[in-house]
Design a protein around this motif. Structure first.
Motif, short mmCIF file in Angstrom:
data_model
loop_
_atom_site.label_atom_id
_atom_site.label_comp_id
_atom_site.label_asym_id
_atom_site.label_seq_id
_atom_site.Cartn_x
_atom_site.Cartn_y
_atom_site.Cartn_z
N GLY A 158 2.26 -0.87 12.54
CA GLY A 158 1.95 -1.15 11.03
C GLY A 158 3.12 -0.81 10.20
O GLY A 158 3.28 -1.37 8.98
N HIS A 162 6.68 -1.98 6.29
CA HIS A 162 7.23 -1.12 5.35
C HIS A 162 8.82 -0.82 5.37
O HIS A 162 9.43 -0.18 4.44
N ASP A 206 2.08 -8.06 5.26
CA ASP A 206 0.72 -7.95 4.78
C ASP A 206 0.62 -6.64 3.77
O ASP A 206 1.03 -5.60 4.23
N GLY A 207 0.04 -6.76 2.67
CA GLY A 207 -0.10 -5.52 1.85
C GLY A 207 0.90 -5.05 1.29
O GLY A 207 0.89 -3.93 0.46
N VAL A 208 2.18 -5.66 1.47
CA VAL A 208 3.37 -4.88 0.81
C VAL A 208 3.20 -4.93 -0.81
O VAL A 208 3.57 -3.94 -1.21
N GLU A 210 1.05 -4.88 -2.66
CA GLU A 210 -0.04 -3.86 -3.16
C GLU A 210 0.55 -2.36 -3.05
O GLU A 210 0.34 -1.58 -3.61
N ARG A 211 1.33 -2.34 -1.72
CA ARG A 211 1.74 -0.72 -1.59
C ARG A 211 2.91 -0.72 -2.68
O ARG A 211 2.93 0.44 -3.08
N GLU A 213 2.86 -1.84 -5.57
CA GLU A 213 2.32 -1.55 -6.79
C GLU A 213 1.48 0.03 -6.77
O GLU A 213 1.86 0.57 -7.83
N SER A 214 1.00 0.30 -5.63
CA SER A 214 0.52 1.56 -5.62
C SER A 214 1.49 2.94 -5.66
O SER A 214 1.22 3.73 -6.41
N ASN A 292 -2.78 -2.88 14.12
CA ASN A 292 -1.91 -2.57 13.24
C ASN A 292 -1.85 -1.42 12.40
O ASN A 292 -1.33 -1.45 10.95
N SER A 294 -0.78 2.01 10.74
CA SER A 294 0.56 2.42 10.22
C SER A 294 0.69 4.01 9.95
O SER A 294 1.75 4.49 9.58
#
Ligand SMILES: C[S@@+](CC[C@H](N)C(=O)[O-])C[C@H]1O[C@@H](n2cnc3c(N)ncnc32)[C@H](O)[C@@H]1O
Length: 509
Positions: A158, A162, A206-208, A210-211, A213-214, A292, A294
Protein backbone atom coordinates in the motif's frame (compact mmCIF):
# COMPACT_ATOMS: atom_id res chain seq x y z
CA UNK A 1 23.86 20.35 13.12
CA UNK A 2 22.09 17.86 15.36
CA UNK A 3 24.70 15.09 15.03
CA UNK A 4 22.79 13.01 17.59
CA UNK A 5 19.71 12.57 15.38
CA UNK A 6 21.32 9.81 13.25
CA UNK A 7 19.40 10.91 10.15
CA UNK A 8 16.14 11.25 12.08
CA UNK A 9 14.41 14.60 11.49
CA UNK A 10 15.71 17.27 13.89
CA UNK A 11 14.69 20.73 14.98
CA UNK A 12 10.98 19.94 15.23
CA UNK A 13 9.18 17.97 17.94
CA UNK A 14 6.66 15.20 17.29
CA UNK A 15 2.95 15.64 17.99
CA UNK A 16 1.58 14.87 21.46
CA UNK A 17 -0.64 11.83 21.13
CA UNK A 18 -2.03 8.94 23.14
CA UNK A 19 -2.38 5.51 21.50
CA UNK A 20 -4.52 2.90 23.21
CA UNK A 21 -3.27 0.06 20.98
CA UNK A 22 -0.92 -1.40 23.60
CA UNK A 23 -3.01 -0.81 26.71
CA UNK A 24 -2.87 -3.97 28.81
CA UNK A 25 -6.47 -5.19 28.52
CA UNK A 26 -6.55 -4.59 24.78
CA UNK A 27 -3.28 -6.49 24.33
CA UNK A 28 -4.64 -9.40 26.36
CA UNK A 29 -7.87 -9.43 24.35
CA UNK A 30 -6.05 -9.32 20.98
CA UNK A 31 -3.71 -12.15 22.02
CA UNK A 32 -6.48 -14.31 23.48
CA UNK A 33 -8.60 -13.92 20.36
CA UNK A 34 -5.73 -15.35 18.34
CA UNK A 35 -5.30 -18.22 20.77
CA UNK A 36 -2.13 -16.98 22.55
CA UNK A 37 -1.79 -17.01 26.33
CA UNK A 38 -1.42 -13.36 27.40
CA UNK A 39 1.34 -12.64 29.93
CA UNK A 40 -0.12 -13.31 33.39
CA UNK A 41 1.28 -9.96 34.56
CA UNK A 42 -0.98 -8.11 32.11
CA UNK A 43 -3.95 -9.59 33.90
CA UNK A 44 -2.64 -9.07 37.43
CA UNK A 45 -1.64 -5.46 36.63
CA UNK A 46 1.94 -5.92 37.89
CA UNK A 47 3.58 -5.84 34.45
CA UNK A 48 6.71 -4.10 33.16
CA UNK A 49 6.34 -2.14 29.93
CA UNK A 50 8.81 -0.19 27.81
CA UNK A 51 8.09 2.28 25.04
CA UNK A 52 11.09 2.61 22.72
CA UNK A 53 11.12 5.95 20.87
CA UNK A 54 8.37 7.35 23.10
CA UNK A 55 8.11 10.88 21.66
CA UNK A 56 6.54 13.11 24.30
CA UNK A 57 5.76 10.02 26.36
CA UNK A 58 2.03 10.75 26.49
CA UNK A 59 0.94 7.13 26.05
CA UNK A 60 3.35 5.87 28.70
CA UNK A 61 2.42 8.64 31.15
CA UNK A 62 -1.33 8.07 30.80
CA UNK A 63 -0.93 4.27 31.07
CA UNK A 64 1.27 4.78 34.16
CA UNK A 65 -1.44 7.03 35.63
CA UNK A 66 -3.99 4.23 35.20
CA UNK A 67 -1.80 1.27 36.24
CA UNK A 68 0.03 2.04 39.51
CA UNK A 69 1.16 -1.55 40.08
CA UNK A 70 2.91 -1.68 36.72
CA UNK A 71 6.41 -0.31 35.99
CA UNK A 72 7.03 1.76 32.89
CA UNK A 73 10.18 2.88 31.15
CA UNK A 74 10.06 5.12 28.10
CA UNK A 75 13.04 6.41 26.15
CA UNK A 76 13.74 8.80 23.34
CA UNK A 77 16.89 10.59 22.24
CA UNK A 78 15.13 13.92 21.77
CA UNK A 79 15.78 15.90 24.98
CA UNK A 80 12.80 18.21 24.55
CA UNK A 81 10.49 15.17 24.30
CA UNK A 82 11.92 13.74 27.51
CA UNK A 83 11.95 17.09 29.34
CA UNK A 84 8.21 17.44 28.69
CA UNK A 85 7.50 13.81 29.60
CA UNK A 86 9.36 14.19 32.91
CA UNK A 87 7.49 17.38 33.70
CA UNK A 88 4.18 15.59 33.08
CA UNK A 89 5.26 12.61 35.20
CA UNK A 90 6.48 14.93 37.98
CA UNK A 91 3.33 17.05 38.00
CA UNK A 92 1.16 13.91 37.91
CA UNK A 93 3.04 12.21 40.78
CA UNK A 94 3.98 9.17 38.69
CA UNK A 95 6.47 7.15 40.75
CA UNK A 96 6.14 4.14 38.42
CA UNK A 97 7.48 5.63 35.18
CA UNK A 98 11.03 6.53 34.13
CA UNK A 99 11.60 8.73 31.10
CA UNK A 100 15.11 8.33 29.75
CA UNK A 101 16.91 10.62 27.36
CA UNK A 102 18.81 7.96 25.45
CA UNK A 103 19.40 6.75 21.93
CA UNK A 104 18.52 3.15 21.12
CA UNK A 105 22.27 2.40 21.21
CA UNK A 106 22.62 4.03 24.68
CA UNK A 107 19.58 2.16 25.89
CA UNK A 108 20.86 -1.17 24.60
CA UNK A 109 23.94 -0.76 26.86
CA UNK A 110 21.73 -0.44 29.92
CA UNK A 111 20.55 -3.48 31.84
CA UNK A 112 16.98 -3.26 32.95
CA UNK A 113 14.31 -5.57 34.28
CA UNK A 114 12.70 -8.20 32.06
CA UNK A 115 9.83 -6.72 30.08
CA UNK A 116 6.34 -8.09 29.66
CA UNK A 117 5.62 -5.59 26.88
CA UNK A 118 7.74 -3.48 24.54
CA UNK A 119 5.99 -0.96 22.28
CA UNK A 120 7.54 0.50 19.14
CA UNK A 121 5.02 2.83 17.58
CA UNK A 122 6.09 5.04 14.69
CA UNK A 123 9.65 3.77 14.90
CA UNK A 124 10.37 0.71 12.71
CA UNK A 125 9.91 2.39 9.29
CA UNK A 126 11.57 5.62 10.34
CA UNK A 127 14.98 4.52 11.62
CA UNK A 128 18.08 3.00 9.99
CA UNK A 129 18.83 -0.70 9.52
CA UNK A 130 21.58 -0.31 12.18
CA UNK A 131 19.05 1.00 14.68
CA UNK A 132 16.58 -1.75 13.82
CA UNK A 133 19.34 -4.29 14.54
CA UNK A 134 19.95 -2.62 17.94
CA UNK A 135 16.21 -2.80 18.66
CA UNK A 136 16.08 -6.49 17.72
CA UNK A 137 18.96 -7.17 20.09
CA UNK A 138 17.24 -5.17 22.84
CA UNK A 139 14.02 -7.16 22.39
CA UNK A 140 15.97 -10.43 22.39
CA UNK A 141 17.67 -9.57 25.67
CA UNK A 142 14.97 -7.70 27.55
CA UNK A 143 11.64 -9.33 26.66
CA UNK A 144 10.58 -11.95 29.14
CA UNK A 145 9.68 -15.39 27.76
CA UNK A 146 5.99 -15.06 26.93
CA UNK A 147 6.40 -11.28 26.54
CA UNK A 148 4.83 -9.29 23.74
CA UNK A 149 6.11 -6.63 21.34
CA UNK A 150 3.85 -4.11 19.61
CA UNK A 151 5.40 -2.93 16.34
CA UNK A 152 3.84 -0.55 13.82
CA UNK A 153 5.25 0.25 10.37
CA UNK A 154 4.48 1.47 6.89
CA UNK A 155 3.50 -1.64 4.96
CA UNK A 156 3.89 -2.80 1.39
CA UNK A 157 2.37 -2.82 -1.09
CA UNK A 158 0.00 0.00 0.00
CA UNK A 159 2.84 2.45 0.78
CA UNK A 160 4.17 2.17 -2.80
CA UNK A 161 1.53 4.68 -3.84
CA UNK A 162 2.95 7.26 -1.41
CA UNK A 163 6.64 6.97 -2.25
CA UNK A 164 6.72 9.76 -4.87
CA UNK A 165 4.79 11.99 -2.45
CA UNK A 166 7.45 11.51 0.21
CA UNK A 167 10.16 12.32 -2.40
CA UNK A 168 8.38 15.52 -3.45
CA UNK A 169 8.02 16.63 0.19
CA UNK A 170 11.68 15.86 1.01
CA UNK A 171 13.02 17.71 -2.05
CA UNK A 172 10.72 20.71 -1.75
CA UNK A 173 11.37 21.10 1.97
CA UNK A 174 15.14 20.90 1.43
CA UNK A 175 15.02 23.46 -1.40
CA UNK A 176 12.91 25.99 0.53
CA UNK A 177 14.20 28.70 2.81
CA UNK A 178 13.06 29.92 6.22
CA UNK A 179 11.81 27.98 9.24
CA UNK A 180 11.03 24.26 8.78
CA UNK A 181 7.26 24.47 9.48
CA UNK A 182 6.84 27.11 6.74
CA UNK A 183 8.92 25.06 4.29
CA UNK A 184 6.77 21.99 5.03
CA UNK A 185 3.62 24.00 4.38
CA UNK A 186 5.04 25.23 1.06
CA UNK A 187 6.04 21.67 0.12
CA UNK A 188 2.51 20.36 0.79
CA UNK A 189 1.11 23.25 -1.22
CA UNK A 190 3.45 22.40 -4.10
CA UNK A 191 2.43 18.71 -3.98
CA UNK A 192 -1.19 19.76 -4.07
CA UNK A 193 -0.60 21.95 -7.15
CA UNK A 194 1.07 18.99 -8.86
CA UNK A 195 -1.84 16.73 -7.96
CA UNK A 196 -4.29 19.28 -9.35
CA UNK A 197 -2.67 18.81 -12.79
CA UNK A 198 -3.72 15.14 -12.64
CA UNK A 199 -2.37 12.56 -15.11
CA UNK A 200 0.87 10.62 -14.78
CA UNK A 201 1.42 9.05 -11.37
CA UNK A 202 -1.59 10.91 -9.95
CA UNK A 203 -3.87 9.19 -12.48
CA UNK A 204 -2.69 5.72 -11.42
CA UNK A 205 -2.16 6.06 -7.66
CA UNK A 206 -5.21 5.40 -5.56
CA UNK A 207 -6.08 7.96 -2.92
CA UNK A 208 -2.97 10.13 -3.34
CA UNK A 209 -4.69 13.48 -4.03
CA UNK A 210 -6.88 12.74 -0.97
CA UNK A 211 -3.80 12.06 1.14
CA UNK A 212 -2.17 15.31 -0.01
CA UNK A 213 -5.38 17.17 0.83
CA UNK A 214 -5.42 15.56 4.28
CA UNK A 215 -1.85 16.78 4.88
CA UNK A 216 -3.11 20.35 4.61
CA UNK A 217 -4.93 19.74 7.91
CA UNK A 218 -2.01 17.99 9.64
CA UNK A 219 0.60 19.80 11.73
CA UNK A 220 4.10 20.31 10.30
CA UNK A 221 5.32 18.33 13.32
CA UNK A 222 3.42 15.23 12.14
CA UNK A 223 4.47 15.68 8.51
CA UNK A 224 8.14 16.15 9.45
CA UNK A 225 8.24 12.95 11.53
CA UNK A 226 6.21 10.91 9.03
CA UNK A 227 7.97 11.94 5.79
CA UNK A 228 11.21 13.81 6.34
CA UNK A 229 13.46 11.33 8.11
CA UNK A 230 16.65 10.27 6.36
CA UNK A 231 15.43 6.69 6.77
CA UNK A 232 11.95 5.86 5.52
CA UNK A 233 11.37 2.24 4.67
CA UNK A 234 8.14 0.46 3.94
CA UNK A 235 8.15 -3.27 4.66
CA UNK A 236 6.48 -6.43 3.55
CA UNK A 237 5.15 -8.06 6.70
CA UNK A 238 7.24 -11.18 5.92
CA UNK A 239 10.45 -9.11 6.12
CA UNK A 240 9.52 -7.59 9.49
CA UNK A 241 8.60 -11.05 10.82
CA UNK A 242 11.95 -12.44 9.62
CA UNK A 243 13.95 -9.57 11.14
CA UNK A 244 12.17 -10.00 14.47
CA UNK A 245 12.65 -13.77 14.39
CA UNK A 246 16.26 -13.01 15.40
CA UNK A 247 14.83 -11.80 18.73
CA UNK A 248 12.97 -15.15 19.01
CA UNK A 249 9.71 -13.36 18.25
CA UNK A 250 6.76 -14.97 16.46
CA UNK A 251 3.96 -13.05 14.79
CA UNK A 252 0.93 -13.26 17.08
CA UNK A 253 -1.69 -11.28 15.13
CA UNK A 254 -2.99 -7.81 14.43
CA UNK A 255 -3.08 -5.56 17.49
CA UNK A 256 -6.42 -4.10 16.39
CA UNK A 257 -8.85 -6.97 17.01
CA UNK A 258 -11.03 -6.12 14.00
CA UNK A 259 -8.03 -6.53 11.71
CA UNK A 260 -7.91 -10.20 12.72
CA UNK A 261 -11.23 -10.77 10.94
CA UNK A 262 -10.18 -11.87 7.45
CA UNK A 263 -13.74 -11.93 6.16
CA UNK A 264 -14.02 -8.15 6.66
CA UNK A 265 -11.52 -7.52 3.91
CA UNK A 266 -11.11 -10.73 1.89
CA UNK A 267 -13.54 -12.71 -0.24
CA UNK A 268 -13.74 -16.46 0.55
CA UNK A 269 -11.67 -17.13 -2.61
CA UNK A 270 -8.99 -14.64 -1.50
CA UNK A 271 -8.90 -16.15 2.01
CA UNK A 272 -8.44 -19.63 0.54
CA UNK A 273 -5.62 -18.46 -1.74
CA UNK A 274 -3.76 -16.69 1.11
CA UNK A 275 -4.18 -19.81 3.25
CA UNK A 276 -2.32 -21.87 0.62
CA UNK A 277 0.95 -20.29 1.80
CA UNK A 278 2.78 -22.67 4.17
CA UNK A 279 4.64 -19.86 5.96
CA UNK A 280 2.30 -17.72 8.12
CA UNK A 281 4.44 -14.64 7.36
CA UNK A 282 3.91 -15.17 3.65
CA UNK A 283 0.17 -15.76 4.17
CA UNK A 284 -0.05 -12.47 6.04
CA UNK A 285 1.92 -10.71 3.30
CA UNK A 286 -0.45 -12.11 0.66
CA UNK A 287 -3.36 -10.71 2.65
CA UNK A 288 -1.63 -7.30 2.51
CA UNK A 289 -1.20 -7.66 -1.26
CA UNK A 290 -4.86 -8.58 -1.67
CA UNK A 291 -5.99 -5.62 0.45
CA UNK A 292 -3.23 -3.15 -0.56
CA UNK A 293 -2.38 -2.44 3.10
CA UNK A 294 -0.24 0.62 3.79
CA UNK A 295 0.13 0.51 7.61
CA UNK A 296 0.32 -2.32 10.09
CA UNK A 297 0.10 -2.59 13.85
CA UNK A 298 1.41 -6.06 14.72
CA UNK A 299 1.88 -8.08 17.87
CA UNK A 300 4.80 -10.48 18.25
CA UNK A 301 5.33 -12.90 21.12
CA UNK A 302 8.55 -14.33 22.49
CA UNK A 303 7.97 -18.01 23.11
CA UNK A 304 4.24 -17.45 23.29
CA UNK A 305 2.16 -20.36 24.54
CA UNK A 306 -0.84 -21.62 22.63
CA UNK A 307 -4.18 -21.82 24.46
CA UNK A 308 -6.37 -24.85 24.08
CA UNK A 309 -9.84 -24.13 22.69
CA UNK A 310 -11.32 -24.51 26.19
CA UNK A 311 -8.72 -22.18 27.75
CA UNK A 312 -9.28 -19.57 25.06
CA UNK A 313 -13.01 -19.71 25.57
CA UNK A 314 -12.64 -19.47 29.39
CA UNK A 315 -10.30 -16.46 29.13
CA UNK A 316 -12.62 -14.70 26.68
CA UNK A 317 -15.62 -15.39 28.89
CA UNK A 318 -13.76 -13.93 31.88
CA UNK A 319 -12.84 -10.76 29.93
CA UNK A 320 -14.87 -7.75 31.05
CA UNK A 321 -16.00 -4.99 28.71
CA UNK A 322 -17.07 -1.39 29.29
CA UNK A 323 -18.96 1.00 27.07
CA UNK A 324 -17.10 4.17 25.99
CA UNK A 325 -20.16 6.06 24.71
CA UNK A 326 -23.71 6.51 25.99
CA UNK A 327 -25.70 3.49 24.75
CA UNK A 328 -27.90 5.60 22.45
CA UNK A 329 -24.73 6.85 20.71
CA UNK A 330 -23.99 3.34 19.49
CA UNK A 331 -24.36 3.55 15.73
CA UNK A 332 -26.55 1.34 13.56
CA UNK A 333 -23.64 0.78 11.21
CA UNK A 334 -19.93 1.58 11.12
CA UNK A 335 -17.34 2.33 8.55
CA UNK A 336 -14.91 -0.59 8.16
CA UNK A 337 -12.26 -1.52 5.59
CA UNK A 338 -15.02 -3.05 3.45
CA UNK A 339 -17.44 -0.16 3.63
CA UNK A 340 -20.32 0.31 6.02
CA UNK A 341 -21.13 -2.66 8.18
CA UNK A 342 -24.59 -2.87 9.74
CA UNK A 343 -24.84 -3.51 13.49
CA UNK A 344 -27.92 -5.73 13.73
CA UNK A 345 -30.37 -4.36 16.30
CA UNK A 346 -31.24 -7.78 17.71
CA UNK A 347 -27.61 -8.11 18.82
CA UNK A 348 -26.41 -4.55 19.44
CA UNK A 349 -29.48 -3.26 21.31
CA UNK A 350 -29.30 -5.86 24.13
CA UNK A 351 -25.49 -5.59 24.15
CA UNK A 352 -25.63 -1.79 24.55
CA UNK A 353 -28.37 -2.08 27.17
CA UNK A 354 -26.42 -4.61 29.25
CA UNK A 355 -23.17 -2.61 29.10
CA UNK A 356 -24.97 0.64 29.90
CA UNK A 357 -25.55 -0.84 33.36
CA UNK A 358 -21.77 -1.15 33.90
CA UNK A 359 -18.97 -3.46 32.84
CA UNK A 360 -19.87 -7.07 32.11
CA UNK A 361 -17.75 -10.09 31.36
CA UNK A 362 -18.48 -11.96 28.14
CA UNK A 363 -19.75 -14.81 30.34
CA UNK A 364 -22.21 -12.49 32.08
CA UNK A 365 -23.34 -11.06 28.73
CA UNK A 366 -23.97 -14.56 27.41
CA UNK A 367 -26.14 -15.28 30.45
CA UNK A 368 -28.65 -12.70 29.12
CA UNK A 369 -31.27 -14.58 27.10
CA UNK A 370 -31.35 -12.00 24.26
CA UNK A 371 -27.59 -12.33 23.78
CA UNK A 372 -27.46 -16.08 24.36
CA UNK A 373 -29.95 -16.37 21.52
CA UNK A 374 -27.43 -14.68 19.20
CA UNK A 375 -24.72 -17.22 19.99
CA UNK A 376 -21.23 -16.74 21.46
CA UNK A 377 -19.43 -16.19 18.14
CA UNK A 378 -21.78 -13.36 17.16
CA UNK A 379 -21.42 -11.64 20.54
CA UNK A 380 -17.61 -11.94 20.43
CA UNK A 381 -17.60 -10.55 16.90
CA UNK A 382 -19.76 -7.61 17.99
CA UNK A 383 -17.34 -6.91 20.87
CA UNK A 384 -14.37 -7.16 18.49
CA UNK A 385 -15.96 -4.52 16.24
CA UNK A 386 -17.08 -2.25 19.09
CA UNK A 387 -13.67 -2.35 20.78
CA UNK A 388 -11.77 -1.76 17.54
CA UNK A 389 -13.97 1.19 16.63
CA UNK A 390 -13.62 2.80 20.06
CA UNK A 391 -17.23 2.31 21.25
CA UNK A 392 -16.27 -0.21 23.94
CA UNK A 393 -13.11 -1.56 25.55
CA UNK A 394 -11.93 -4.69 27.30
CA UNK A 395 -10.98 -3.80 30.88
CA UNK A 396 -8.63 -5.24 33.53
CA UNK A 397 -9.79 -7.29 36.50
CA UNK A 398 -11.20 -5.57 39.59
CA UNK A 399 -8.13 -6.14 41.83
CA UNK A 400 -6.30 -3.01 42.94
CA UNK A 401 -9.11 -0.67 41.83
CA UNK A 402 -8.70 1.52 44.92
CA UNK A 403 -5.01 2.17 44.17
CA UNK A 404 -5.73 2.68 40.48
CA UNK A 405 -8.41 5.23 41.32
CA UNK A 406 -6.12 7.11 43.75
CA UNK A 407 -3.26 7.29 41.26
CA UNK A 408 -5.55 8.30 38.37
CA UNK A 409 -7.16 11.01 40.53
CA UNK A 410 -3.74 12.47 41.31
CA UNK A 411 -2.50 12.27 37.72
CA UNK A 412 -5.75 13.61 36.26
CA UNK A 413 -5.74 16.47 38.77
CA UNK A 414 -2.39 17.65 37.38
CA UNK A 415 -3.53 17.19 33.78
CA UNK A 416 -6.77 19.08 34.44
CA UNK A 417 -4.80 22.02 35.85
CA UNK A 418 -3.06 22.18 32.49
CA UNK A 419 -6.40 22.63 30.75
CA UNK A 420 -6.31 26.19 32.04
CA UNK A 421 -3.55 26.98 29.54
CA UNK A 422 -4.29 24.37 26.86
CA UNK A 423 -0.95 22.58 27.50
CA UNK A 424 -2.66 19.20 27.80
CA UNK A 425 -1.89 15.68 26.64
CA UNK A 426 -5.53 15.45 25.48
CA UNK A 427 -6.22 12.29 27.51
CA UNK A 428 -6.95 11.44 31.13
CA UNK A 429 -6.20 8.16 32.90
CA UNK A 430 -9.12 5.80 33.44
CA UNK A 431 -8.56 3.39 36.32
CA UNK A 432 -11.45 1.24 35.08
CA UNK A 433 -9.94 0.85 31.60
CA UNK A 434 -6.30 0.80 32.70
CA UNK A 435 -5.94 3.13 29.72
CA UNK A 436 -6.67 6.67 28.55
CA UNK A 437 -9.81 8.58 27.61
CA UNK A 438 -9.83 11.55 25.23
CA UNK A 439 -10.99 14.76 26.91
CA UNK A 440 -11.26 18.08 25.08
CA UNK A 441 -10.03 21.34 26.58
CA UNK A 442 -13.56 22.49 27.38
CA UNK A 443 -14.48 19.13 28.93
CA UNK A 444 -11.29 19.32 31.00
CA UNK A 445 -12.21 22.80 32.22
CA UNK A 446 -15.70 21.57 33.19
CA UNK A 447 -14.11 18.71 35.17
CA UNK A 448 -11.70 21.15 36.81
CA UNK A 449 -14.64 23.35 37.84
CA UNK A 450 -16.39 20.31 39.34
CA UNK A 451 -13.27 19.46 41.36
CA UNK A 452 -13.04 23.01 42.64
CA UNK A 453 -16.77 23.46 43.22
CA UNK A 454 -16.80 26.46 40.87
CA UNK A 455 -19.27 27.54 38.22
CA UNK A 456 -18.25 25.55 35.11
CA UNK A 457 -19.14 28.12 32.46
CA UNK A 458 -17.46 30.95 34.35
CA UNK A 459 -14.26 28.99 34.96
CA UNK A 460 -14.09 27.80 31.35
CA UNK A 461 -14.72 31.30 29.99
CA UNK A 462 -12.05 32.80 32.25
CA UNK A 463 -9.37 30.54 30.74
CA UNK A 464 -10.62 30.41 27.15
CA UNK A 465 -11.02 34.18 26.90
CA UNK A 466 -7.52 34.67 28.37
CA UNK A 467 -6.25 32.78 25.29
CA UNK A 468 -8.41 34.84 22.92
CA UNK A 469 -10.71 31.87 22.22
CA UNK A 470 -14.39 32.48 21.49
CA UNK A 471 -17.02 29.83 20.83
CA UNK A 472 -19.23 29.52 17.82
CA UNK A 473 -22.24 27.64 16.56
CA UNK A 474 -23.54 27.01 13.03
CA UNK A 475 -20.68 29.01 11.56
CA UNK A 476 -21.35 32.06 13.77
CA UNK A 477 -18.72 33.25 16.24
CA UNK A 478 -20.07 34.51 19.56
CA UNK A 479 -19.00 38.01 20.53
CA UNK A 480 -18.46 39.09 24.10
CA UNK A 481 -18.67 37.42 27.48
CA UNK A 482 -22.46 37.19 27.70
CA UNK A 483 -23.00 35.10 24.56
CA UNK A 484 -19.98 32.92 25.24
CA UNK A 485 -21.03 32.28 28.84
CA UNK A 486 -24.53 31.32 27.70
CA UNK A 487 -23.06 28.91 25.13
CA UNK A 488 -20.70 27.41 27.72
CA UNK A 489 -23.57 26.99 30.17
CA UNK A 490 -25.58 25.16 27.52
CA UNK A 491 -22.61 22.94 26.63
CA UNK A 492 -22.04 22.24 30.30
CA UNK A 493 -25.66 21.11 30.74
CA UNK A 494 -25.20 18.63 27.87
CA UNK A 495 -21.84 17.52 29.35
CA UNK A 496 -23.29 17.04 32.83
CA UNK A 497 -26.23 15.07 31.44
CA UNK A 498 -24.44 12.67 29.09
CA UNK A 499 -20.66 12.74 29.17
CA UNK A 500 -19.81 13.39 32.80
CA UNK A 501 -21.70 10.32 34.10
CA UNK A 502 -19.98 8.19 31.49
CA UNK A 503 -16.55 9.56 32.50
CA UNK A 504 -17.41 9.04 36.17
CA UNK A 505 -18.25 5.41 35.37
CA UNK A 506 -14.74 5.07 33.90
CA UNK A 507 -13.30 6.57 37.10
CA UNK A 508 -12.44 9.88 35.38
CA UNK A 509 -13.54 12.77 37.56
C1 LIG B 1 7.20 9.07 15.16
S1 LIG B 1 7.82 9.28 16.75
C2 LIG B 1 6.78 8.20 17.67
C3 LIG B 1 6.69 8.57 19.12
C4 LIG B 1 5.78 7.72 19.98
N1 LIG B 1 6.16 6.33 20.01
C5 LIG B 1 4.36 7.91 19.54
O1 LIG B 1 3.84 6.98 18.93
O2 LIG B 1 3.77 8.96 19.81
C6 LIG B 1 9.37 8.41 16.76
C7 LIG B 1 10.25 8.77 17.94
O3 LIG B 1 11.45 7.99 17.90
C8 LIG B 1 12.52 8.79 18.37
N2 LIG B 1 13.78 8.24 17.82
C9 LIG B 1 14.12 8.12 16.53
N3 LIG B 1 15.35 7.58 16.41
C10 LIG B 1 15.79 7.33 17.67
C11 LIG B 1 16.99 6.77 18.21
N4 LIG B 1 17.98 6.37 17.42
N5 LIG B 1 17.08 6.66 19.55
C12 LIG B 1 16.07 7.08 20.36
N6 LIG B 1 14.92 7.63 19.91
C13 LIG B 1 14.78 7.75 18.57
C14 LIG B 1 12.22 10.18 17.85
O4 LIG B 1 12.83 11.21 18.61
C15 LIG B 1 10.69 10.23 17.94
O5 LIG B 1 10.26 10.82 19.14
Amino acid sequence: MNGWTEGYVGGIDYIRAFYRDWSPALLSFALTLRGWRPPEALRSGAFTMAELGCGHGVTTAVLAGANPQARFEAMDFNPSHIAGARRLAGDGGLANADFLEESFADHARRNGPELDVAALHGVWSWVSAENRAILVDLLRRRLRPGGVAFVSYNALPGTLAHMPLRRILVEQTAAGSGPLPARIEQAVDFASRLAALGGGWFAGADGVPERIESLRHKSPNYIAHEYLNGDWTAFYHADVARELAAAKLDFAGAAVPMEQLDDLTLSPAAQALAAEAQDPAVAETLRDVLTNRSFRRDLFVKGGERLTGAERSALLRATRFALLVPPDDLPESASTPVGRLPFPRALHAPLGEALSGGPHSLGALLAKPALAAQGEDAVVRALVLLTSLGFAAPIPGEDGMEDRQAQADRFNGAVLERHRSGDTPGHLASPLLGSGVAVSRIEGLFLLAARRGEDAAALAWRHLSADGIALGRDGRRFDGAEENLAELASRHRAFAFRRQPLLAGLGVR
